[in-house]
Design an enzyme around this catalytic site. Structure first.
Site, mmCIF file in Angstrom:
data_model
loop_
_atom_site.group_PDB
_atom_site.id
_atom_site.type_symbol
_atom_site.label_atom_id
_atom_site.label_comp_id
_atom_site.label_asym_id
_atom_site.label_seq_id
_atom_site.Cartn_x
_atom_site.Cartn_y
_atom_site.Cartn_z
ATOM 1 N N ASP A 18 -49.717 18.309 64.382
ATOM 2 C CA ASP A 18 -50.654 19.071 65.207
ATOM 3 C C ASP A 18 -51.809 19.494 64.289
ATOM 4 O O ASP A 18 -52.739 18.715 64.078
ATOM 5 C CB ASP A 18 -49.854 20.248 65.800
ATOM 6 N N LYS A 43 -51.766 14.700 67.282
ATOM 7 C CA LYS A 43 -52.861 15.262 68.095
ATOM 8 C C LYS A 43 -54.096 15.385 67.221
ATOM 9 O O LYS A 43 -54.334 16.440 66.638
ATOM 10 C CB LYS A 43 -52.494 16.679 68.568
ATOM 11 N N THR A 58 -47.915 21.631 58.432
ATOM 12 C CA THR A 58 -46.500 21.429 58.080
ATOM 13 C C THR A 58 -46.330 20.202 57.180
ATOM 14 O O THR A 58 -45.693 20.275 56.125
ATOM 15 C CB THR A 58 -45.644 21.266 59.362
ATOM 16 N N LEU A 59 -46.913 19.101 57.618
ATOM 17 C CA LEU A 59 -46.733 17.874 56.846
ATOM 18 C C LEU A 59 -47.443 17.962 55.489
ATOM 19 O O LEU A 59 -46.928 17.470 54.480
ATOM 20 C CB LEU A 59 -47.239 16.679 57.658
ATOM 21 N N ARG A 108 -35.787 20.521 74.832
ATOM 22 C CA ARG A 108 -35.642 19.682 73.642
ATOM 23 C C ARG A 108 -34.873 18.393 73.904
ATOM 24 O O ARG A 108 -35.129 17.364 73.287
ATOM 25 C CB ARG A 108 -34.940 20.485 72.537
ATOM 26 N N GLU A 145 -41.297 13.099 60.990
ATOM 27 C CA GLU A 145 -41.733 14.290 61.727
ATOM 28 C C GLU A 145 -41.893 13.948 63.206
ATOM 29 O O GLU A 145 -42.203 12.818 63.564
ATOM 30 C CB GLU A 145 -43.036 14.741 61.068
HETATM 31 P P1 IMP Z 1 -48.588 21.513 62.507
HETATM 32 O O1 IMP Z 1 -48.097 22.118 61.223
HETATM 33 O O2 IMP Z 1 -49.624 22.383 63.180
HETATM 34 O O3 IMP Z 1 -49.027 20.096 62.370
HETATM 35 O O4 IMP Z 1 -47.414 21.616 63.520
HETATM 36 C C1 IMP Z 1 -46.351 20.859 63.459
HETATM 37 C C2 IMP Z 1 -45.210 21.478 64.247
HETATM 38 O O5 IMP Z 1 -45.629 22.272 65.378
HETATM 39 C C3 IMP Z 1 -44.405 20.368 64.818
HETATM 40 O O6 IMP Z 1 -43.450 19.913 63.896
HETATM 41 C C4 IMP Z 1 -43.783 21.018 66.037
HETATM 42 O O7 IMP Z 1 -42.622 21.703 65.645
HETATM 43 C C5 IMP Z 1 -44.815 22.011 66.492
HETATM 44 N N1 IMP Z 1 -45.636 21.446 67.587
HETATM 45 C C6 IMP Z 1 -46.946 21.176 67.562
HETATM 46 N N2 IMP Z 1 -47.374 20.697 68.737
HETATM 47 C C7 IMP Z 1 -46.287 20.648 69.537
HETATM 48 C C8 IMP Z 1 -46.083 20.217 70.909
HETATM 49 O O8 IMP Z 1 -46.984 19.767 71.635
HETATM 50 N N3 IMP Z 1 -44.799 20.327 71.368
HETATM 51 C C9 IMP Z 1 -43.775 20.795 70.616
HETATM 52 N N4 IMP Z 1 -43.918 21.189 69.341
HETATM 53 C C10 IMP Z 1 -45.167 21.111 68.803
HETATM 54 MG MG MG Z 2 -41.594 19.629 63.831
#
Ligand code: IMP
Ligand code: MG
Length: 177
Positions: free
Chosen positions: A102, A130, A106-107, A164, A98
């Site tokens: 954040d 993060k 997702t994970l 990107r 990944e």
């Molecule tokens: P999570 O499910 O909130 O952990 O988010 C994961 C997804 O959010 C990542 O795979 C990214 O696609 C997107 N994402 C979260 N933070 C950022 C960032 O700072 N820059 C770009 N994409 C981010």
């Molecule tokens: Mg991603």
């Protein structure tokens, strides 16, 4: 186009990717085959660099997810599967790759999805984390860098599909969003 200020340079990224590849080589030294599953789109550049540094036998797969949301910089509250892997992973050693963790949704979703398919093992490798944003705890087995709560772009990461393919990881200030 203005370019965002550097958080991690190409050189810093490359050396950390080498460290991760070495850790993964050692962790899977006894495995016949490692299945790397890159989470599209964000991980494609990281996965390409990481996979080419591995010396253990491996196969590359991709899975695509998207998070529900309307804002350009939306992160995941609930996750939707857009494209599944093309092979079953039962009995295989799986490493989810990944770009960034954040909230963790997702994970966590992907670990539940793939874990239910009875792989021999299931671990995660993420370039960035993060921790201040965590809503769902997921074990990060291989981690590149921990960062504060800022929006990062480049090296696969986007903001509304922009930035990107910047070669480095930049911090996108609010006025550039
Ligand atoms: P999570 O499910 O909130 O952990 O988010 C994961 C997804 O959010 C990542 O795979 C990214 O696609 C997107 N994402 C979260 N933070 C950022 C960032 O700072 N820059 C770009 N994409 C981010
Ligand atoms: Mg991603």
């Amino acid at each position: 186009m203005n370019t965002p200020p550097t958080l991690f340079s190409e050189e810093e990224i490359a050396s950390q990717v080498t460290v991760l590849a070495t850790e993964i080589d050692e962790a899977y030294a006894d495995a016949d085959l490692l299945v790397l599953i890159g989470v599209l789109k964000g991980s494609f550049i990281f996965l390409a660099d990481l996979a080419r540094k591995l010396t253990i036998p491996h196969r590359v797969e991709f899975i695509a997810v998207s998070s529900y949301g309307t804002r350009e910089s939306e992160t995941a509250d609930s996750v939707r599967l857009l494209m599944d892997v093309r092979h079953p992973v039962v009995g295989e050693h799986v490493l989810l790759v990944e770009d960034i963790v954040d909230t963790g949704h997702t994970l966590a979703y992907l670990k539940r999805l793939l874990g239910a398919r009875n792989p021999a093992s299931l671990k995660t490798c993420t370039l960035l984390h993060k921790p201040d944003r965590t809503e769902e705890e997921v074990e990060l087995d291989f981690l590149g860098f921990t960062i504060p709560d800022v929006w990062v772009v480049g090296y696969g990461l986007d903001y509304a599909e922009r930035y990107r393919t910047l070669p480095y990881i930049g911090e996108l200030p609010p006025e550039m969003r």
